[in-house]
Design an enzyme around this catalytic site. Structure first.
Site, PDB file in Angstrom:
ATOM      1  N   ARG A  60       0.523  -1.360   0.132  1.00  0.00           N
ATOM      2  CA  ARG A  60       0.013   0.165  -0.260  1.00  0.00           C
ATOM      3  C   ARG A  60       0.746   1.510  -0.133  1.00  0.00           C
ATOM      4  NH1 ARG A  60      -4.544  -0.413  -2.449  1.00  0.00           N
ATOM      5  NH2 ARG A  60      -5.404   0.836  -1.329  1.00  0.00           N
ATOM      6  N   HIS A  61       1.517   1.274  -0.719  1.00  0.00           N
ATOM      7  CA  HIS A  61       2.613   2.665  -0.497  1.00  0.00           C
ATOM      8  C   HIS A  61       3.510   2.547  -2.226  1.00  0.00           C
ATOM      9  CE1 HIS A  61       6.564   4.891   0.005  1.00  0.00           C
ATOM     10  NE2 HIS A  61       5.489   5.365   1.514  1.00  0.00           N
ATOM     11  N   HIS A 134     -15.121  49.337 -27.578  1.00  0.00           N
ATOM     12  CA  HIS A 134     -16.202  49.061 -27.150  1.00  0.00           C
ATOM     13  C   HIS A 134     -16.754  47.956 -27.961  1.00  0.00           C
ATOM     14  CE1 HIS A 134     -15.431  51.858 -24.163  1.00  0.00           C
ATOM     15  NE2 HIS A 134     -14.348  52.513 -25.031  1.00  0.00           N
ATOM     16  N   GLN A 216       8.914  18.057   4.624  1.00  0.00           N
ATOM     17  CA  GLN A 216       9.051  17.303   3.525  1.00  0.00           C
ATOM     18  C   GLN A 216       8.859  17.049   2.550  1.00  0.00           C
ATOM     19  OE1 GLN A 216       6.406  13.459   3.449  1.00  0.00           O
ATOM     20  NE2 GLN A 216       7.659  13.312   5.303  1.00  0.00           N
ATOM     21  N   SER A 264     -20.765  22.727 -41.057  1.00  0.00           N
ATOM     22  CA  SER A 264     -22.064  22.081 -40.340  1.00  0.00           C
ATOM     23  C   SER A 264     -23.005  21.478 -41.085  1.00  0.00           C
ATOM     24  CB  SER A 264     -23.007  23.736 -40.073  1.00  0.00           C
ATOM     25  OG  SER A 264     -24.881  23.414 -39.960  1.00  0.00           O
ATOM     26  N   ARG A 278     -11.949  25.683 -29.203  1.00  0.00           N
ATOM     27  CA  ARG A 278     -10.967  24.969 -29.287  1.00  0.00           C
ATOM     28  C   ARG A 278     -10.207  25.720 -28.359  1.00  0.00           C
ATOM     29  NH1 ARG A 278      -8.792  20.343 -32.874  1.00  0.00           N
ATOM     30  NH2 ARG A 278     -10.608  20.850 -33.700  1.00  0.00           N
ATOM     31  N   ARG A 304       4.047  18.925   6.099  1.00  0.00           N
ATOM     32  CA  ARG A 304       3.405  17.703   4.596  1.00  0.00           C
ATOM     33  C   ARG A 304       2.091  17.888   4.812  1.00  0.00           C
ATOM     34  NH1 ARG A 304       4.158  13.437   0.879  1.00  0.00           N
ATOM     35  NH2 ARG A 304       3.074  14.146  -0.494  1.00  0.00           N
ATOM     36  N   SER A 309      -1.452  15.384  -2.952  1.00  0.00           N
ATOM     37  CA  SER A 309      -1.174  14.917  -3.902  1.00  0.00           C
ATOM     38  C   SER A 309      -2.138  14.497  -4.379  1.00  0.00           C
ATOM     39  CB  SER A 309      -0.697  13.073  -3.207  1.00  0.00           C
ATOM     40  OG  SER A 309      -0.338  12.269  -3.675  1.00  0.00           O
TER      41      SER A 309
END
Length: 365
Positions: A60-61, A134, A216, A264, A278, A304, A309
């Protein structure tokens, strides 16, 4: 840009950092053999992601998962991989390296966009067109002069990117809370050797500067500064493409429109400025990211907290990836931009009688 933020880049950089640390530790007198370093050096790029994931599920690390995966292919070096370090040694330093490489690519692409816009500005430097304030007709400018407004913004962005690149520090070798206590233990309290260790590792990884103090982690304010620069580029891009969209409506300027492109599905006559749209869409997203970095920095407790994260794993790569696409689009748009001089001239002539009033007023004074 995808390569810079890829798992391959991330985890091979972890291995390079472990090699740099072990090499510097050996040079400063720790009992690390050439054979151990050679074995590490031989396996920088053959990361077994499945094996690392298997170890990560067990421990788990993530860092320890990769320590053990590296140790399997470099068994002689297993005892000295990550010696004295904390997870942020590889995690934070890799982030900084990726930020640096990302900024270098962004800077190159800014130069490319500016070069294309320069040619456009030169070509149309003498073509008179209506100025707008304007969004109402105002004094004449030229099509090329208007382009220099876009260029000036992007040049300011280039200068900001260059500043961040020149001043970006590496986290370096700081220990678990920034005191270097573990390394002082390894070197029997020799402060000079620990300082040298930090300098050597930073130099090996291509950095002239390291952050003076840390908890840290390196201060998350750096992330805010970098994302603010990306936001600035997005602002410039949005401004430029917003102008192009308005000019497209006036039918004075068009972005590139491919031979078989369909504007279109229902209205065949339309020539929508979809590339500029876009850009504006992506730019809007990029401009939102500094707020996440600001909140992350503000909410770091003491040395920390781990709530930094997950969000950083999203906003840092996505910010750079989005800016990369925006700059590609800007170059593409600028390179194929079409100007319709007769339409421009017609609009000028329509408004010219009204513009003469300014001259009349000045003559009356």
């Amino acid at each position: 840009m995808s390569a810079i933020w890829s798992p391959a880049m991330k985890f091979t950089t972890w291995r390079k950092l472990w090699l740099a640390l072990a090499t510097a530790e050996q040079e400063l007198g720790l009992q690390i053999t050439d054979e151990q370093l050679d074995q590490m050096r031989s396996h920088l790029y053959d990361v077994d992601f499945a094996k690392a994931e298997e170890y990560e599920s067990k421990f788990r690390h993530d860092v320890m998962g990769h320590v053990h995966a590296f140790g399997e292919v470099a068994p002689l070096a297993m005892p000295i991989i990550h010696l004295g370090a904390t997870s942020c040694y590889v995690g934070d330093n890799t982030d900084i390296i990726q930020l640096k490489e990302g900024l270098k690519l962004v800077r190159r692409k800014l130069v490319q966009v500016l070069a294309v816009l320069r040619d456009f500005a030169q070509k149309y430097r003498d073509l008179p067109t209506l100025g707008f304030t304007h969004y109402q007709p105002a004094q004449l400018t030229t099509v090329g002069k208007r382009c220099t407004l876009w260029m000036q913004d992007l040049l300011l962005d280039y200068e900001r990117v260059s500043y961040e690149l020149e001043n970006l520090p590496m986290r370096g070798v700081k220990g678990t809370t920034g005191t270097q206590a573990t390394f002082l233990e390894l070197f029997d309290g020799d402060h000079e050797k620990v300082k040298l260790l930090n300098q050597k590792v930073c130099s090996m990884m291509g950095f002239d500067k390291c952050i003076p103090v840390s908890g840290q982690t390196y201060t998350r304010k750096i992330d805010f500064h970098i994302l603010s620069v990306l936001s600035g580029i997005a602002q410039s891009a949005y401004k430029m493409c917003g102008d192009i969209r308005l000019l497209a409506n006036l039918k004075e300027v068009e972005e590139p429109f491919a031979k078989n492109q369909i504007g279109s599905s229902a209205m065949a006559y339309k020539r929508n400025p979809m590339r500029s749209e876009r850009v504006c869409s992506l730019a809007r997203y990029i401009m939102s990211l500094p707020a996440g970095a600001a909140n992350t920095h503000a909410n770091q407790w003491f040395e920390r907290t781990l709530d930094d994260s997950a969000i950083r794993r999203i906003i840092l790569p996505e910010g750079f990836l989005a800016v990369d696409v925006v700059l590609n689009l800007l170059q593409n748009i600028a390179d194929g931009m079409v100007v319709w001089p007769r339409v421009v001239e017609k609009h000028v002539m329509d408004e010219l009688p009204f513009m003469a009033t300014e001259v009349i007023l000045m003559e009356c004074e």
